[in-house]
Design a protein around this motif. Structure first.
Motif, short mmCIF file in Angstrom:
data_model
loop_
_atom_site.label_atom_id
_atom_site.label_comp_id
_atom_site.label_asym_id
_atom_site.label_seq_id
_atom_site.Cartn_x
_atom_site.Cartn_y
_atom_site.Cartn_z
N MET A 45 27.41 -18.01 55.70
CA MET A 45 27.57 -18.77 56.95
C MET A 45 27.58 -17.83 58.15
SD MET A 45 30.73 -21.21 58.14
CE MET A 45 30.80 -21.86 59.79
N ILE A 46 26.72 -18.11 59.11
CA ILE A 46 26.65 -17.28 60.32
C ILE A 46 27.59 -17.85 61.39
CG2 ILE A 46 25.15 -16.40 62.14
CD1 ILE A 46 22.82 -16.61 60.23
N PRO A 47 28.60 -17.09 61.79
CA PRO A 47 29.54 -17.57 62.81
C PRO A 47 28.85 -17.83 64.14
CG PRO A 47 30.39 -15.63 61.68
CD PRO A 47 28.94 -15.75 61.30
N LYS A 48 29.36 -18.81 64.87
CA LYS A 48 28.83 -19.11 66.19
C LYS A 48 29.59 -18.28 67.23
CE LYS A 48 28.02 -22.86 69.48
NZ LYS A 48 28.22 -24.30 69.78
N VAL A 49 28.87 -17.39 67.91
CA VAL A 49 29.48 -16.50 68.90
C VAL A 49 29.03 -16.91 70.30
CG1 VAL A 49 29.69 -14.12 69.73
CG2 VAL A 49 29.51 -14.58 67.27
N SER A 50 29.98 -17.07 71.20
CA SER A 50 29.64 -17.39 72.59
C SER A 50 30.36 -16.41 73.53
CB SER A 50 30.04 -18.83 72.93
OG SER A 50 31.44 -18.99 72.82
N ILE A 51 29.71 -16.12 74.64
CA ILE A 51 30.25 -15.16 75.62
C ILE A 51 30.23 -15.82 76.99
CG2 ILE A 51 29.97 -12.85 76.61
CD1 ILE A 51 28.26 -12.20 74.08
N TYR A 52 31.37 -15.77 77.67
CA TYR A 52 31.49 -16.44 78.96
C TYR A 52 32.22 -15.54 79.94
CZ TYR A 52 32.95 -19.94 82.41
OH TYR A 52 33.17 -20.64 83.58
N TYR A 53 31.71 -15.42 81.18
CA TYR A 53 32.33 -14.61 82.22
C TYR A 53 32.90 -15.49 83.32
CZ TYR A 53 29.94 -10.68 80.01
OH TYR A 53 29.50 -9.74 79.11
N PHE A 54 34.08 -15.12 83.82
CA PHE A 54 34.72 -15.89 84.89
C PHE A 54 35.63 -14.96 85.68
CE2 PHE A 54 37.51 -15.86 81.28
CZ PHE A 54 38.80 -15.81 81.79
N ASN A 56 29.34 -8.35 56.55
CA ASN A 56 30.18 -9.42 56.02
C ASN A 56 29.37 -10.72 55.90
OD1 ASN A 56 33.08 -8.08 56.34
ND2 ASN A 56 31.98 -7.72 58.26
N PRO A 57 28.60 -10.85 54.83
CA PRO A 57 27.74 -12.04 54.64
C PRO A 57 28.51 -13.36 54.69
CG PRO A 57 27.19 -10.33 53.06
CD PRO A 57 28.46 -9.90 53.72
N ASN A 58 29.80 -13.31 54.34
CA ASN A 58 30.61 -14.53 54.33
C ASN A 58 31.17 -14.89 55.71
OD1 ASN A 58 30.25 -14.89 51.53
ND2 ASN A 58 31.96 -13.49 51.09
N GLY A 59 30.81 -14.10 56.69
CA GLY A 59 31.27 -14.40 58.05
C GLY A 59 32.37 -13.46 58.52
#
Length: 409
Positions: free
Chosen positions: A1-10, A87-90
């Motif tokens: 399972m590929i983790p969902k990564v998000s990046i946000y600047y504020f 880490n193939p498992n995430g």
């Protein structure tokens, strides 16, 4: 399972500084769980585009900050990619955040590298580095920190962002904002360039980004030293204030020994040895160059040592009751005013007086002067005392002219 990564600047407006600048923060999420941290950059809130998560405008500062944020995003994505490969498992947000804070070699920053070198230097004081060398490098580190904040409004800068414009603008900053003289600018930037070269040796940079930089031209610097008459006036004057009399002794000791402040502070009875000529000599290492110095003790210097030393004193305890260099220089200013000496006296001018008035003016050869001063090479001595040597040449030529005139009469 590929983790969902998000990046946000504020920006955190409620953490604004006295100038009204708000820090830019980054929020990184992995599968909905997040961590936030400061990017080290602050801007005026009106310049921030919350929708595009970037600084408005196309000026140099805006482009620099936006480029830094872009590199930060790339850095996070690189770490996430490496974590996924290993880490193939995430992986979790904690895994990503830990690796992000640890950093990776190819994302090294300039100030971080300078700080690493500074810390190592501190550990080696007294072994490989003198305390004064550490202090000077620390000053350069502080100048660099302030410059990066002033120019880029950042707390650090990635190594890959270094270029000729950085060092050129840094030079201008030191001249105009810090009011350094060209020689001081050269010394400051020399250590900056040395750090970049160190990064190349460590494989953090492919090449030195400052190779095209050229040092500022520096004219010949006049040397401040006391004349025979001024030395005599100082020796014969008794100051009613004990602190001035004390500083007079410390100054005259270096006038007749040539020891710089650091060596004079470290001088112990163990450094006083009997030479092959049966006379007493100072035998110690100069802290600045790590060169050995063997200096014959002239009577006035020996007299001052006898005044402050006693046989019951441990041989490894400093002889002279030194005070801070800053206080010595402050008191020397008073002394100069009292004696009517129109010169800016500092403790270092005592060493200049030893070389100029005591040695060179008494026809001591330049190679011996260089040895007594503990210089790294005779070229250093020749460059520093060219003016005095020219005066000696003139003096000898006058003698020769007079001798030739006498022979022709």
């Amino acid at each position: 399972m590929i983790p969902k990564v998000s990046i946000y600047y504020f920006i955190y407006t409620f953490k604004s500084n006295a100038k009204g600048e708000a820090p830019i923060y980054c929020k990184v999420s992995v599968n909905g769980k997040h961590k936030r941290f400061s990017t080290g950059i602050s801007i005026l809130p009106k310049l921030w585009d919350a929708t595009k998560q970037k600084v408005r405008g196309k000026n140099l500062i805006a482009e620099d900050i936006n480029s830094t944020l872009y590199l930060q995003t790339e850095h996070i994505q690189t770490i996430a990619k490496k974590l996924q490969e290993n880490n193939p498992n995430g992986f979790s947000i904690d895994d990503l955040y830990f690796n992000l804070k640890q950093g990776i070699p190819d994302e090294q920053t300039f100030l971080k590298l300078m700080k690493e070198r500074l810390d190592k230097m501190k550990e080696l004081i007294g072994k490989e580095y003198a305390k004064d060398t550490y202090r000077k490098f620390k000053d350069v580190y502080n100048h660099t920190t302030n410059f990066i904040k002033y120019k880029y409004n950042m707390n650090d800068i990635p190594l890959k962002r270094l270029d000729y414009q950085f060092i050129s603008t840094f030079q201008q900053y030191l001249l105009t904002e810090r009011h350094q003289v060209p020689n001081s600018v050269n010394k400051t930037l020399q250590k900056v360039i040395e750090t970049a070269k160190y990064a190349v040796k460590c494989g953090l940079l492919e090449k030195n980004p400052f190779m095209a930089y050229e040092r500022l031209r520096v004219g010949s610097k006049s040397i401040t030293f006391l004349t025979d008459d001024e030395i005599e006036r100082l020796e014969n004057y008794h100051f009613s204030q004990q602190r001035l009399e004390h500083v007079k002794d410390l100054y005259l000791f270096s006038v007749y020994s040539g020891l710089a402040y650091t060596e004079a502070s470290l001088l112990c009875r163990k450094h006083i040895v009997k030479g092959l000529d049966g006379e007493l000599w100072i035998n110690m290492v100069r802290q600045k160059t790590n060169n050995s110095m063997q200096i014959p003790l002239l009577p006035p210097a020996l007299k001052i040592i006898e005044k402050y030393s006693n046989k019951s004193q441990p041989i490894d305890k400093p002889i002279l009751p030194m005070i801070s260099n800053q206080r010595i220089n402050s008191y020397l200013k008073e002394i100069a005013e009292i004696l009517g000496i129109n010169k800016r006296l500092t403790h270092h001018t005592a060493r200049k007086t030893y070389a100029s008035t005591i040695l060179l003016n008494n026809d001591v050869p330049i190679e011996i002067v260089s040895k007594l001063l503990g210089h790294s090479s005779i070229r250093v001595t020749e460059a520093a005392y060219a003016q005095v040597m020219n005066k000696n040449i003139s003096k000898h030529m006058k003698r020769l002219k007079q001798q030739l005139n006498d022979e022709n009469e």
